[in-house]
Design an enzyme around this catalytic site. Structure first.
Site, PDB file in Angstrom:
ATOM      1  N   HIS A   1      12.182  -0.556  -0.654  1.00  0.00           N
ATOM      2  CA  HIS A   1      12.468  -1.975  -0.404  1.00  0.00           C
ATOM      3  C   HIS A   1      13.819  -2.170   0.279  1.00  0.00           C
ATOM      4  CE1 HIS A   1       9.140  -3.818  -2.697  1.00  0.00           C
ATOM      5  NE2 HIS A   1       9.242  -2.752  -3.467  1.00  0.00           N
TER       6      HIS A   1
ATOM      7  N   GLU B   1      14.868  -4.780   1.627  1.00  0.00           N
ATOM      8  CA  GLU B   1      15.352  -6.145   1.321  1.00  0.00           C
ATOM      9  C   GLU B   1      16.026  -6.219  -0.054  1.00  0.00           C
ATOM     10  OE1 GLU B   1      12.321  -5.134   1.045  1.00  0.00           O
ATOM     11  OE2 GLU B   1      11.328  -6.072  -0.670  1.00  0.00           O
TER      12      GLU B   1
ATOM     13  N   CYS C   1       6.497  -1.725   0.918  1.00  0.00           N
ATOM     14  CA  CYS C   1       5.704  -1.643  -0.311  1.00  0.00           C
ATOM     15  C   CYS C   1       4.277  -2.132  -0.059  1.00  0.00           C
ATOM     16  CB  CYS C   1       6.422  -2.397  -1.428  1.00  0.00           C
ATOM     17  SG  CYS C   1       5.900  -1.879  -3.067  1.00  0.00           S
TER      18      CYS C   1
END
Lengths: 228, 86
Positions: free
Chosen positions: A201, A203, A86
């Site tokens: 993302h 994560e 991002c």
């Protein structure tokens, strides 16, 4: 084996990254403030999402000129694994570690949803363990990837396109492109293959409770590059 | 940090940063649609840029160009024009 999770004023995915790495991937990690001038003792760098420096001037512009990013440039040149998600992707482009740039989404809206990605190359550790079709969340207002046509050609020739936005059956189409990125590009590699930037993302996709675990295949790249 | 006093000796540079014409300007498109909604039916394409003004001890186009290349503009997506303000 230890990953530096960078922190800039305005980072907001740093804790997610730290949590995913340490709790779900079993990878040791520590936060590194943007003023730091050394990455000594670290084997990988995670540049997290957020709104570093308030996105002033251009997304990632100020962060890319910070002390720690100058170290990251050296670290990457030595073959160290660097992942930017991002705002982290925007920072890596602004730092010149990755080709291209990210602009305001074509439809002028912030998009926050799950998307499907097609893994386009297996030549990098960042993509060698990723699923063929990755389900993963995005959350951004400025994720429209652009690059000069001649650079795009060179990137394709060198297998630097890591991921493209696709529909559930793996086809690149206009409806599945959430931001108007050229050729549906969601993530790119540097030429050497040790630096990956992507708008989604990983994560935020490391356990079923979060909606999926497809991010783990990408984060596994830290272990794979570090083991090399 | 050096402070420059507001005296007649202060030089100023004005930098106009615009998105390359080949790139779609999402912000400009939104502004165009808003103007049309307000009844300005004569409005066609709108492009939005940035104006940066810098106070300088002395004006040097070469130095300001370096500032643009190092931070103020991104050559991948933007163009810039420098003017000295007198």
């Amino acid at each position: 084996m230890k990953v530096a999770v960078l922190r800039f004023p305005g980072s907001n995915c740093d804790q997610d990254a730290f949590f995913a790495l340490t709790e779900d991937m079993g990878i040791d990690a520590a936060y590194v403030w943007h003023e730091e001038t050394s990455l000594k003792g670290f084997d990988g760098v995670f540049v997290p999402g957020g709104f570093s420096y308030g996105d002033y001037l251009r997304c990632g512009a100020m962060a890319s000129r910070s002390n720690v990013m100058q170290e990251v440039v050296r670290f990457a040149a030595d073959g160290g694994p660097v992942l930017g998600a991002c705002n982290g992707f925007q920072i890596l482009c602004e730092a010149g570690l990755l080709p291209g740039a990210l602009l305001l989404n074509e439809q002028q809206k912030f998009v926050c949803q799950d998307v499907f990605l097609k893994t386009e190359t297996r030549r990098s550790p960042w993509t060698s363990e990723a699923a063929d079709i990755v389900r993963i969340p995005i959350a951004h207002g400025e994720g429209r990837y652009v690059v000069e046509p001649e650079d795009l050609k060179r990137m394709e020739d060198r297998a630097q396109i890591a991921f493209r936005y696709v529909n559930a059956s793996g086809t690149v189409d206009a409806e599945s492109n959430p931001n108007g990125s050229v050729d549906g590009i969601a993530g790119v590699l540097n030429e050497a293959g040790n630096v990956l930037g992507l708008m989604p993302h990983p994560e935020r996709a490391t356990r079923t409770m979060l909606g999926g675990t497809d991010g783990k295949g990408i984060l596994k790249g830290f272990e794979l590059v570090m083991a090399k | 940090m050096a402070r420059i006093s507001q005296t007649i000796d202060v030089a100023r540079a004005q930098i106009l940063v615009t998105l390359k014409p080949s790139l779609l300007d999402s912000a400009g498109r939104t502004v165009a649609s808003s103007l049309q909604n307000l009844g300005f039916t004569e409005v066609g394409e709108v492009r939005v840029g940035k104006l940066i003004e810098i106070e300088l001890a002395e004006f040097s186009e070469a130095r300001v160009k370096e500032m643009c290349e190092k931070l103020l503009a991104n050559p991948v997506i933007e163009r810039f024009e420098i003017k000295e303000i007198v």
